[in-house]
Design an enzyme around this catalytic site. Structure first.
Site, PDB file in Angstrom:
ATOM      1  N   ASP A  96       0.824  -1.208   0.000  1.00 29.16           N
ATOM      2  CA  ASP A  96       0.000   0.000   0.000  1.00 29.16           C
ATOM      3  C   ASP A  96       0.859   1.260   0.000  1.00 29.16           C
ATOM      4  O   ASP A  96       2.077   1.207   0.198  1.00 29.16           O
ATOM      5  CB  ASP A  96      -0.917   0.015   1.229  1.00 29.16           C
ATOM      6  CG  ASP A  96      -2.027  -1.016   1.142  1.00 29.16           C
ATOM      7  OD1 ASP A  96      -2.381  -1.417   0.016  1.00 29.16           O
ATOM      8  OD2 ASP A  96      -2.546  -1.414   2.207  1.00 29.16           O
ATOM      9  N   TYR A 100       7.855  -9.686   6.322  1.00 31.17           N
ATOM     10  CA  TYR A 100       7.701  -8.251   6.559  1.00 31.17           C
ATOM     11  C   TYR A 100       8.241  -7.923   7.942  1.00 31.17           C
ATOM     12  O   TYR A 100       8.216  -8.761   8.853  1.00 31.17           O
ATOM     13  CB  TYR A 100       6.230  -7.841   6.509  1.00 31.17           C
ATOM     14  CG  TYR A 100       5.635  -7.733   5.126  1.00 31.17           C
ATOM     15  CD1 TYR A 100       5.555  -6.497   4.474  1.00 31.17           C
ATOM     16  CD2 TYR A 100       5.124  -8.854   4.476  1.00 31.17           C
ATOM     17  CE1 TYR A 100       4.990  -6.392   3.215  1.00 31.17           C
ATOM     18  CE2 TYR A 100       4.562  -8.761   3.209  1.00 31.17           C
ATOM     19  CZ  TYR A 100       4.495  -7.523   2.595  1.00 31.17           C
ATOM     20  OH  TYR A 100       3.946  -7.420   1.340  1.00 31.17           O
TER      21      TYR A 100
END
Length: 241
Positions: free
Chosen positions: A51, A110
């Site tokens: 995003d 991540y």
């Protein structure tokens, strides 16, 4: 024609997201334009989507190019020239023609970075400034995520996932200097999953949500937290094939 794998990093604060965006403000747009300067016009495929504001220290893409690009180090140098300064090409490798950059992925990782030092506007786009918290407790809460889970309540709308089942291999917290870092590794992630997970753990640490409620959300019984952690602390850090 041959297919190449591009390993690169990017500063997410400069883009509206990793995928193609209107007005060409996505990472994919800038990298595709850089390739076009070198005469490569085949579609660029990305291994993962992030995003707006989310960074990557290790992202992967693939593209088909002419066989005459035999010197991949030179291609890397030229591609860096045209994608500078917010994208950096780390390595280019030749891969088999049947290589699928997205669907051949075995795991993705991540990291979410918190800074506990004094606020700095120069770091604001790259960490989440947050008061120190109990790292041991955070580790305990993150452990609830490990395993095969239906994470339908840890998913933003708008994703193209056929299933919300995911297997989480690692979910842990550790300290580095004046930073706390949440580390996630899984066979795949849903849209917004990590930011929803981080925010949910923080709510428990803040006493705004109970451990029972966190477990119920992880067990897909009910959604107790709808809020997402800010994107600026999140980094795509590894993709394994």
């Amino acid at each position: 024609m041959m297919k190449i794998k591009i390993i690169f990093s990017y500063d997410g604060s400069a883009f509206l997201g990793s995928a193609t965006q209107p007005h060409k403000k996505g990472v994919q747009d800038v990298l595709s334009e850089a390739l076009s300067h070198l005469g490569i016009f085949s579609p660029l495929l990305m291994a993962s989507r992030t995003d707006k504001g989310v960074h990557a220290s290790y992202a992967v893409a693939s593209v088909e190019c002419g066989d005459h690009f035999v010197n991949l180090e030179y291609l890397q140098k030229q591609l860096n020239k045209f994608s500078h300064p917010f994208i950096h090409i780390k390595k280019i490798e030749k891969v088999k023609d049947d290589f699928e950059v997205r669907f051949d992925v075995k795991s993705r990782e991540y990291r979410y970075i918190f800074s506990h030092s004094s606020y700095s506007p120069f770091m604001a786009s790259y960490v989440y400034f947050y008061p120190k918290f109990d790292l041991g407790k955070a580790n305990e809460l993150l452990g609830f995520f490990v395993g095969k889970k239906d994470l339908k309540f840890f998913c933003k709308s708008g994703g193209d996932n056929k299933t919300t089942l995911r297997e989480i291999f690692i979910a842990r917290a550790y300290a580095y200097k004046d930073f706390s870092i949440f580390h996630f590794k899984a066979n795949g992630f849903l849209r917004g999953q990590i930011r929803l997970s981080v925010a949910s753990v923080l709510k428990v640490l803040e006493g705004k949500m109970s451990e029972k409620e966190l477990k119920e959300q992880i067990e897909a019984k009910k959604q107790c937290n709808h809020f997402l952690a800010p994107p600026n602390g999140l980094y795509l850090s590894r993709i394994c094939y």
